[in-house]
Design an enzyme around this catalytic site. Structure first.
Site, PDB file in Angstrom:
ATOM      1  N   GLY A  52      37.503  38.866  45.971  1.00  0.00           N
ATOM      2  CA  GLY A  52      36.224  39.530  46.213  1.00  0.00           C
ATOM      3  C   GLY A  52      35.208  38.721  47.012  1.00  0.00           C
ATOM      4  N   ARG A  71      42.523  31.233  38.665  1.00  0.00           N
ATOM      5  CA  ARG A  71      43.883  31.458  39.187  1.00  0.00           C
ATOM      6  C   ARG A  71      44.240  30.424  40.263  1.00  0.00           C
ATOM      7  NH1 ARG A  71      43.006  37.831  39.967  1.00  0.00           N
ATOM      8  NH2 ARG A  71      40.884  37.032  40.268  1.00  0.00           N
ATOM      9  N   TYR A  92      26.242  43.929  30.456  1.00  0.00           N
ATOM     10  CA  TYR A  92      26.409  43.497  31.857  1.00  0.00           C
ATOM     11  C   TYR A  92      25.034  43.430  32.542  1.00  0.00           C
ATOM     12  CZ  TYR A  92      27.708  43.061  36.716  1.00  0.00           C
ATOM     13  OH  TYR A  92      27.803  42.608  38.012  1.00  0.00           O
TER      14      TYR A  92
HETATM   15  P1  NDP Z   1      36.118  39.994  41.556  1.00  0.00           P
HETATM   16  O1  NDP Z   1      36.663  40.420  40.235  1.00  0.00           O
HETATM   17  O2  NDP Z   1      36.877  40.351  42.784  1.00  0.00           O
HETATM   18  O3  NDP Z   1      35.860  38.423  41.557  1.00  0.00           O
HETATM   19  C1  NDP Z   1      35.366  37.749  40.435  1.00  0.00           C
HETATM   20  C2  NDP Z   1      35.599  36.267  40.598  1.00  0.00           C
HETATM   21  O4  NDP Z   1      35.042  35.601  39.458  1.00  0.00           O
HETATM   22  C3  NDP Z   1      37.072  35.932  40.641  1.00  0.00           C
HETATM   23  O5  NDP Z   1      37.295  34.945  41.628  1.00  0.00           O
HETATM   24  C4  NDP Z   1      37.343  35.372  39.262  1.00  0.00           C
HETATM   25  O6  NDP Z   1      38.355  34.361  39.349  1.00  0.00           O
HETATM   26  C5  NDP Z   1      35.998  34.714  38.934  1.00  0.00           C
HETATM   27  N1  NDP Z   1      35.822  34.540  37.497  1.00  0.00           N
HETATM   28  C6  NDP Z   1      35.679  35.523  36.558  1.00  0.00           C
HETATM   29  N2  NDP Z   1      35.599  34.983  35.349  1.00  0.00           N
HETATM   30  C7  NDP Z   1      35.684  33.639  35.512  1.00  0.00           C
HETATM   31  C8  NDP Z   1      35.665  32.529  34.634  1.00  0.00           C
HETATM   32  N3  NDP Z   1      35.534  32.712  33.302  1.00  0.00           N
HETATM   33  N4  NDP Z   1      35.784  31.286  35.125  1.00  0.00           N
HETATM   34  C9  NDP Z   1      35.920  31.098  36.461  1.00  0.00           C
HETATM   35  N5  NDP Z   1      35.940  32.099  37.345  1.00  0.00           N
HETATM   36  C10 NDP Z   1      35.831  33.349  36.875  1.00  0.00           C
HETATM   37  O7  NDP Z   1      34.655  40.614  41.632  1.00  0.00           O
HETATM   38  P2  NDP Z   1      33.448  40.426  42.662  1.00  0.00           P
HETATM   39  O8  NDP Z   1      33.835  39.608  43.818  1.00  0.00           O
HETATM   40  O9  NDP Z   1      32.894  41.749  42.894  1.00  0.00           O
HETATM   41  O10 NDP Z   1      32.432  39.627  41.733  1.00  0.00           O
HETATM   42  C11 NDP Z   1      31.768  38.455  42.121  1.00  0.00           C
HETATM   43  C12 NDP Z   1      30.360  38.481  41.569  1.00  0.00           C
HETATM   44  O11 NDP Z   1      29.663  39.567  42.154  1.00  0.00           O
HETATM   45  C13 NDP Z   1      30.260  38.687  40.061  1.00  0.00           C
HETATM   46  O12 NDP Z   1      29.256  37.826  39.570  1.00  0.00           O
HETATM   47  C14 NDP Z   1      29.830  40.144  39.920  1.00  0.00           C
HETATM   48  O13 NDP Z   1      29.114  40.350  38.743  1.00  0.00           O
HETATM   49  C15 NDP Z   1      28.962  40.276  41.140  1.00  0.00           C
HETATM   50  N6  NDP Z   1      28.695  41.619  41.616  1.00  0.00           N
HETATM   51  C16 NDP Z   1      29.727  42.458  41.956  1.00  0.00           C
HETATM   52  C17 NDP Z   1      29.458  43.726  42.414  1.00  0.00           C
HETATM   53  C18 NDP Z   1      30.543  44.701  42.739  1.00  0.00           C
HETATM   54  O14 NDP Z   1      30.248  45.924  42.805  1.00  0.00           O
HETATM   55  N7  NDP Z   1      31.776  44.271  43.000  1.00  0.00           N
HETATM   56  C19 NDP Z   1      28.080  44.180  42.604  1.00  0.00           C
HETATM   57  C20 NDP Z   1      27.081  43.249  42.197  1.00  0.00           C
HETATM   58  C21 NDP Z   1      27.390  41.999  41.747  1.00  0.00           C
HETATM   59  P3  NDP Z   1      39.534  34.112  38.300  1.00  0.00           P
HETATM   60  O15 NDP Z   1      39.841  35.424  37.635  1.00  0.00           O
HETATM   61  O16 NDP Z   1      40.646  33.577  39.132  1.00  0.00           O
HETATM   62  O17 NDP Z   1      38.957  33.103  37.376  1.00  0.00           O
HETATM   63  C1  8X3 Z   2      27.917  45.401  39.958  1.00  0.00           C
HETATM   64  C2  8X3 Z   2      27.211  46.599  40.385  1.00  0.00           C
HETATM   65  O1  8X3 Z   2      25.690  48.186  39.146  1.00  0.00           O
HETATM   66  O2  8X3 Z   2      27.947  48.864  39.698  1.00  0.00           O
HETATM   67  O3  8X3 Z   2      27.021  44.421  39.574  1.00  0.00           O
HETATM   68  O4  8X3 Z   2      27.557  47.366  37.894  1.00  0.00           O
HETATM   69  S1  8X3 Z   2      27.102  47.764  39.194  1.00  0.00           S
END
Ligand code: NDP
Ligand code: 8X3
Length: 247
Positions: A9, A31, A146
């Site tokens: 992501g 990972r 969340y």
């Molecule tokens: P993904 O699930 O694609 O990526 C999440 C990343 O966080 C992965 O690389 C995962 O790596 C890592 N991660 C999760 N838990 C842990 C942990 N306990 N320790 C270390 N690494 C961790 O989602 P996004 O790229 O969308 O999310 C990235 C950020 O963006 C998050 O903070 C999310 O809340 C935020 N966000 C996302 C939105 C969306 O609509 N997608 C909108 C707004 C905000 P691994 O599993 O390998 O540890």
């Molecule tokens: C991720 C966006 O609002 O869909 O932070 O949960 S939302």
């Protein structure tokens, strides 16, 4: 630049774009194979240094070990690792979902910020960029915890900026709406069908869209501190108002 959650992501897209612009990277996430594969790709394509550290940001000890082991200065900390787990109402949500979100999105981000900011303070420079969310500005049904964690990210960003007042350290957040990543698949515990429905009949943001904004935030002149940026797809007007082309 140290990126948490670089295995998919937004974090992965940020790693790619910052490498393209010549940043040396410390990529982290749980990972290990994904980190190694990404590192290999970036090293082949760009003249940058890349190191990987596989650990869970929920472990304060592992966060400290990672930061302590890094030789050079960390100029940018991108606190991106995070997740939504479940979309259940307050009266029936799973306690382990709540713990995962609070421990990762709030405490994990705090762990990394604490260990990196002490070094930045000593050098009087650096930039902490937190990934917030529209969910940090609004709440929605099923999002109690969340949304609370992302409201916390907003508060931590604001308070950290104040704590570091008088230094050259910048503190920012980038707060996206719907971004098509593994986010929804994780939220729905691997249920791909449910995850795909989130982005049905609309054009969501891509991870690259957000990575470009992070790059912009990081590349302002040193006297410019972007505190927050809310970024939505055109089809989204608030956390809950989403226009789908079949409507
Ligand atoms: P993904 O699930 O694609 O990526 C999440 C990343 O966080 C992965 O690389 C995962 O790596 C890592 N991660 C999760 N838990 C842990 C942990 N306990 N320790 C270390 N690494 C961790 O989602 P996004 O790229 O969308 O999310 C990235 C950020 O963006 C998050 O903070 C999310 O809340 C935020 N966000 C996302 C939105 C969306 O609509 N997608 C909108 C707004 C905000 P691994 O599993 O390998 O540890
Ligand atoms: C991720 C966006 O609002 O869909 O932070 O949960 S939302």
């Amino acid at each position: 630049m140290l990126i948490t959650g670089a295995t998919s992501g937004i974090g992965e897209a940020a790693a790619k774009i910052f490498a393209e612009f010549g940043s040396n990277l410390i990529l982290t996430g749980r990972r290990k194979e994904r980190l190694e594969a990404l590192s290999e790709t970036l090293l082949k394509k760009h003249q940058v240094q890349v190191e990987t550290h596989s650990f869970d940001v929920r472990s304060r000890e592992d966060c400290k070990k990672c930061v302590d082991s890094i030789k050079g200065p960390i100029d940018i900390l991108l606190n991106n690792a995070g997740l939504a787990s479940g979309l259940d109402p307050i009266q029936s949500a799973d306690f382990s979902d709540w713990d995962a979100m609070i421990d990762t999105n709030i405490k994990g981000l705090l762990n990394m910020t604490r260990f990196v900011s002490v070094q930045m303070k000593a050098r009087n420079e650096g930039h902490i960029i937190n990934i917030g969310s529209i969910a940090g500005h609004e709440a929605y049904p099923g999002g109690s915890v969340y949304c609370a964690t992302k409201h916390a990210v907003k508060a931590i960003t604001q308070a950290a900026k104040m704590d570091l007042s008088g230094t050259n350290i910048r503190v920012s957040s980038v707060s996206p709406g719907l971004v098509d990543t593994e986010f929804s698949e994780v939220r729905f515990h691997g249920n791909k069908q449910k995850a795909e429905k989130v982005y049905d009949n609309l054009k969501p943001l891509t991870a690259e869209d957000i990575a470009e904004i992070i790059l912009f935030v990081a590349n302002r002149p040193p006297h410019v501190n972007i505190l927050d940026t809310i970024v939505l797809p055109v089809a989204q007007s608030s956390a809950t108002i989403v226009h789908r082309s079949d409507q």
